[in-house]
Design a protein around this motif. Sequence first.
Motif, PDB file in Angstrom:
ATOM      1  N   ARG A  36       0.864  -1.180   0.000  1.00  0.00           N
ATOM      2  CA  ARG A  36       0.000   0.000   0.000  1.00  0.00           C
ATOM      3  C   ARG A  36       0.904   1.234   0.000  1.00  0.00           C
ATOM      4  O   ARG A  36       1.890   1.280   0.733  1.00  0.00           O
ATOM      5  CB  ARG A  36      -0.900   0.013   1.224  1.00  0.00           C
ATOM      6  CG  ARG A  36      -1.836  -1.183   1.285  1.00  0.00           C
ATOM      7  CD  ARG A  36      -2.593  -1.226   2.611  1.00  0.00           C
ATOM      8  NE  ARG A  36      -3.331  -2.457   2.760  1.00  0.00           N
ATOM      9  CZ  ARG A  36      -4.576  -2.661   2.343  1.00  0.00           C
ATOM     10  NH1 ARG A  36      -5.220  -1.691   1.734  1.00  0.00           N
ATOM     11  NH2 ARG A  36      -5.172  -3.812   2.530  1.00  0.00           N
ATOM     12  N   PHE A  45      -2.314   5.411   3.712  1.00  0.00           N
ATOM     13  CA  PHE A  45      -2.046   4.326   2.773  1.00  0.00           C
ATOM     14  C   PHE A  45      -3.310   3.937   2.013  1.00  0.00           C
ATOM     15  O   PHE A  45      -4.375   3.793   2.598  1.00  0.00           O
ATOM     16  CB  PHE A  45      -1.459   3.112   3.503  1.00  0.00           C
ATOM     17  CG  PHE A  45      -0.089   3.394   4.049  1.00  0.00           C
ATOM     18  CD1 PHE A  45       1.019   3.357   3.220  1.00  0.00           C
ATOM     19  CD2 PHE A  45       0.082   3.733   5.377  1.00  0.00           C
ATOM     20  CE1 PHE A  45       2.283   3.644   3.711  1.00  0.00           C
ATOM     21  CE2 PHE A  45       1.339   4.015   5.882  1.00  0.00           C
ATOM     22  CZ  PHE A  45       2.446   3.971   5.035  1.00  0.00           C
ATOM     23  N   SER A  77       3.769   0.576   2.749  1.00  0.00           N
ATOM     24  CA  SER A  77       3.529  -0.400   3.805  1.00  0.00           C
ATOM     25  C   SER A  77       3.455  -1.748   3.103  1.00  0.00           C
ATOM     26  O   SER A  77       2.595  -1.953   2.234  1.00  0.00           O
ATOM     27  CB  SER A  77       2.217  -0.086   4.521  1.00  0.00           C
ATOM     28  OG  SER A  77       1.914  -1.113   5.433  1.00  0.00           O
TER      29      SER A  77
END
Length: 111
Positions: A36, A45, A77
Motif C-alpha cells: 500500500r 495508505f 507499507s
Amino acid sequence: MKYLSAGLMCLFVVSASAAETIRFWNLASETVTSIRLARSGTGDFGTDLAKIDADGEVDHDERLAIKNLSPGLYDASITFKSGRACLVNKINIEAGSIFSVEEKDLVSCRK
C-alpha cells in the motif's frame, strides 16, 4: 493520407498510455502479499496494489504493472507471506518508471 495520419495517431496514443504505466519490482527476499502506498509523510495508505496481480501476490523478482498512479514521493507499507510487515520511506516514483524494494530499504519491520 488521412488513414496514415489516423494510424500514426493511434500508435501515439497507445505508446503514450503504455509509457505512463509504473511498475513495482519486488527485490526483497520474500513474496509480497500486500503493498500500500501513501504520499510521503501522510500515513494515508491506499488500496492494496498486490491485489492487481493475477494471484494477489508479488513474488521475489516479479514486476507488477500499476496504472493510474501519479508520480511523486511515496512511503510504502508492505506485508510478506511470512507475516512480516515493514515500511519503506521516501520512494521516488516517476512516470513510466520501475520502482523497486530491496531488503536494505525495509524499516520498522515487525511480525
